[in-house]
Design a protein around this motif. Structure first.
Motif, PDB file in Angstrom:
ATOM      1  N   VAL A 389       0.845  -1.209   0.000  1.00  0.00           N
ATOM      2  CA  VAL A 389       0.000   0.000   0.000  1.00  0.00           C
ATOM      3  C   VAL A 389       0.873   1.250   0.000  1.00  0.00           C
ATOM      4  O   VAL A 389       0.585   2.235  -0.665  1.00  0.00           O
ATOM      5  CB  VAL A 389      -0.950   0.001   1.212  1.00  0.00           C
ATOM      6  N   GLY A 390       1.966   1.212   0.758  1.00  0.00           N
ATOM      7  CA  GLY A 390       2.845   2.371   0.834  1.00  0.00           C
ATOM      8  C   GLY A 390       3.667   2.581  -0.418  1.00  0.00           C
ATOM      9  O   GLY A 390       4.149   3.686  -0.670  1.00  0.00           O
ATOM     10  N   ARG A 391       3.874   1.524  -1.233  1.00  0.00           N
ATOM     11  CA  ARG A 391       4.721   1.642  -2.412  1.00  0.00           C
ATOM     12  C   ARG A 391       3.928   1.855  -3.695  1.00  0.00           C
ATOM     13  O   ARG A 391       4.470   2.299  -4.701  1.00  0.00           O
ATOM     14  CB  ARG A 391       5.572   0.377  -2.579  1.00  0.00           C
ATOM     15  N   THR A 392       2.656   1.514  -3.675  1.00  0.00           N
ATOM     16  CA  THR A 392       1.853   1.578  -4.894  1.00  0.00           C
ATOM     17  C   THR A 392       1.713   3.014  -5.390  1.00  0.00           C
ATOM     18  O   THR A 392       1.436   3.934  -4.625  1.00  0.00           O
ATOM     19  CB  THR A 392       0.448   0.983  -4.630  1.00  0.00           C
ATOM     20  N   GLU A 393       1.911   3.190  -6.687  1.00  0.00           N
ATOM     21  CA  GLU A 393       1.710   4.510  -7.277  1.00  0.00           C
ATOM     22  C   GLU A 393       0.213   4.822  -7.339  1.00  0.00           C
ATOM     23  O   GLU A 393      -0.588   3.988  -7.762  1.00  0.00           O
ATOM     24  CB  GLU A 393       2.316   4.542  -8.675  1.00  0.00           C
ATOM     25  N   ILE A 394      -0.155   6.015  -6.902  1.00  0.00           N
ATOM     26  CA  ILE A 394      -1.569   6.426  -6.928  1.00  0.00           C
ATOM     27  C   ILE A 394      -1.979   6.779  -8.361  1.00  0.00           C
ATOM     28  O   ILE A 394      -1.373   7.665  -8.981  1.00  0.00           O
ATOM     29  CB  ILE A 394      -1.805   7.628  -5.996  1.00  0.00           C
ATOM     30  N   ARG A 395      -2.967   6.079  -8.880  1.00  0.00           N
ATOM     31  CA  ARG A 395      -3.514   6.371 -10.218  1.00  0.00           C
ATOM     32  C   ARG A 395      -4.963   6.799 -10.029  1.00  0.00           C
ATOM     33  O   ARG A 395      -5.844   5.964  -9.819  1.00  0.00           O
ATOM     34  CB  ARG A 395      -3.412   5.141 -11.125  1.00  0.00           C
ATOM     35  N   ARG A 396      -5.194   8.093 -10.085  1.00  0.00           N
ATOM     36  CA  ARG A 396      -6.516   8.628  -9.751  1.00  0.00           C
ATOM     37  C   ARG A 396      -7.450   8.613 -10.959  1.00  0.00           C
ATOM     38  O   ARG A 396      -7.039   8.922 -12.085  1.00  0.00           O
ATOM     39  CB  ARG A 396      -6.396  10.047  -9.201  1.00  0.00           C
TER      40      ARG A 396
END
Length: 548
Positions: A389-396
């Motif tokens: 969760v901390g490493r995942t890139e946020i794709r909005r």
């Protein structure tokens, strides 16, 4: 398995004598096999401390408690001094009493040791960083400097410390603070001697090497240094020291020094001192700017620009720290899989090929072993999930939360078709966020609601939207077992569970939910009453680029 397992282990008999020990445990203690087996409880006690630094009495050893009570003792945190490493090794200790057939008192106990030194150090440093940031909000710069030195002393095991600022143009070193212990117990140097000009830099002592050379210095044997100049009147006797410079734009601006650790300073101590030296400079600089802002409106624009840069830098530093912690957790989790595979493999071989030759009690132990290792495997999976969760890139993108909630509830109903649950989902609820992370968020929250309503004959689970303090807020609500609000601060911490074994779980779900909302820039909190249900609220701010 006992000799080759990565985890340290030893046997202690009912009379207190040490019976056997594996190589991993000898490495943790820094002893040979003969030296270890020759230890008495009293001799062992002189090497063991509790988390607050006090000696652990022999009768409080997990092994002795297990022998005395006949009950397993689990997850006792203690530090054991290792002469090979010149430091304490922090361990999580478990003691399992063992009984002979027909006897009610254990004849010996199996003690297992897990080295958690690195994890403890990371947690201690992170806790101290957060504490000092909060401390700085309500205290002066001078008070902050003293508190930083107090924290660095604890983290490095030092007994004296100082913080100084350096002006390159004037070549003036000005001592700004000493730790509380240094002032009260060790250093009686007159304050007028706390200043060194360019000339006195050469006479100040070997600690100034960090300014002259522009890099940290470690002197683990001060008396052997040929270029030492002696100590100022009233200065504490010096055995060893570690001094680090604070640099900005390639120029030394400050110095933090610690001394008289009981054993040698290490690279880890240097990294810790450097981290807090830089952190102190940044916080002190920020507070100075805030004071200047109150005095001059003309400086407000420039100060805001500087503050924004500092926020960016703080965010970058925090993300780097989180990445480091995640990398550590990921590595530890994967390293744990190897011994688990061995345990499961050997257990399976025993059950499949030698079941007829194994007593029923031993078979039961084997099955328990497999069950426990399976649970640990699941825990590792949850830890990796939290790390990802901390490493995942946020794709909005636009996410239809109502559809997700409906889908999750339908899936849960299909897994337990016998349950009668009233499912209330407000239609048309959307937000801007990462689809996969938000699905994981709702799966955890709604899954918890499903789990904690399992004891209700008439269960209700709701997902909706409301307004709290002027902000659009989402809520998952249920009429389950609820929780005591006095413990709400523990809800979103990893491994903190407010309910017992009657409900399955690892204590990771809400910690994962907290991390997901944190990464979206929102807030999450919970309200509840015992036996009256619970509600989890969260916000997901819309990024500026997605505002109409």
């Amino acid at each position: 398995m006992f000799q080759t397992m990565a985890q340290g282990a030893f046997y202690q008999s009912a009379d207190g004598s040490l019976v056997d020990v594996n190589p991993a445990a000898l490495s943790l203690f820094g002893l040979t096999r003969d030296a270890f087996l020759g230890l008495t409880s009293e001799a062992l006690g002189r090497r063991v401390i509790t988390e607050d630094g006090a000696a652990l009495a022999p009768e409080q050893f997990p092994s002795m408690v297990a022998l005395r009570t006949g009950e397993p003792i689990q997850n006792v945190l203690a530090g054991v001094y290792n002469y090979d490493k010149h430091s304490h090794v922090w361990m999580s200790i478990n003691a399992i009493p063992q009984f002979r057939c027909g006897e009610t008192s254990p004849h010996q106990t199996l003690v297992t040791l897990h080295d958690i030194s690195e994890l403890k150090k990371v947690n201690d440093i992170h806790t101290s960083r957060l504490y000092l940031m909060r401390f700085a909000d309500s205290h002066s710069i001078d008070e902050l400097l003293v508190e930083v030195l107090n924290e660095v002393e604890k983290l490095t095991g030092s007994v004296i410390s100082f913080y100084s600022v350096f002006d390159e143009k004037s070549r003036l070193v000005t001592h700004k603070a000493y730790s509380t212990r240094t002032i009260n117990s060790f250093c009686k140097m007159p304050q007028k001697e706390w200043h060194y000009s360019e000339t006195s830099i050469d006479k100040a002592g070997v600690w100034i090497d960090c300014v002259i050379n522009g890099r940290p210095v470690i002197h683990n044997d001060y008396n052997s240094l040929p270029h030492r100049h002696g100590l100022p009147r009233g200065h504490a006797p010096l055995v060893r020291e570690l001094v680090v410079p604070v640099k900005r734009n390639g120029v030394t601006v400050a110095i933090l020094g610690v001394g008289n650790k009981a054993d040698h300073y290490s690279e880890a101590d240097l990294n810790t001192a450097s981290l807090f030296a830089d952190l102190t400079w940044d916080i002190a600089e920020r507070k100075s700017m805030e004071d200047a802002l109150r005095r001059s409106q003309n400086q407000l624009i420039q100060a805001n620009e500087d503050l924004e840069q500092r926020v960016i830098q703080r965010t970058s530093d925090l993300e780097a720290a989180i990445r480091e912690q995640q990398t550590f957790s990921y590595s530890v989790s994967h390293d744990l899989r190897a011994p688990l595979r061995h345990i499961n493999s050997f257990s399976a071989i025993l059950l499949e090929e030698h079941a007829n030759a194994i007593p029923p009690e031993a078979l039961d132990y084997l099955k328990r072993m497999q069950l426990t290792s399976s649970r640990m495997g699941a825990l590792i999976d949850h830890l990796l999930e939290l790390s990802r969760v901390g490493r995942t890139e946020i794709r909005r993108s636009q996410v239809h939360l109502s559809d997700l909630a409906t889908s999750i509830l339908r899936m849960l109903q299909e897994t337990e078709p016998h349950r009668k649950v009233e499912k209330l989902v407000d239609p048309g609820i959307n937000c801007i966020g990462d689809y996969h992370l938000l699905y994981q968020l709702l799966a955890n929250l709604i899954g918890n609601a499903w789990k904690y309503t399992s004891t209700k004959t008439s269960a209700t689970i709701e997902f909706g939207k409301t307004v709290v303090s002027g902000h659009e807020t989402y809520v998952v609500r249920d009429n389950g077992v609820g929780f005591d609000m006095n413990y709400r601060q523990n809800l979103f911490k990893a491994f903190e569970r407010l309910h017992g074994s009657e409900f399955e779980g690892m204590g990771i779900g809400l910690a994962t939910a907290y991390r997901i909302i944190e990464r979206h820039g929102g807030k999450i909190w919970a309200e509840g009453r015992v036996d009256e249900g619970a509600a989890v609220y969260f916000t997901i701010p819309t990024p500026p680029e997605h505002n109409p």
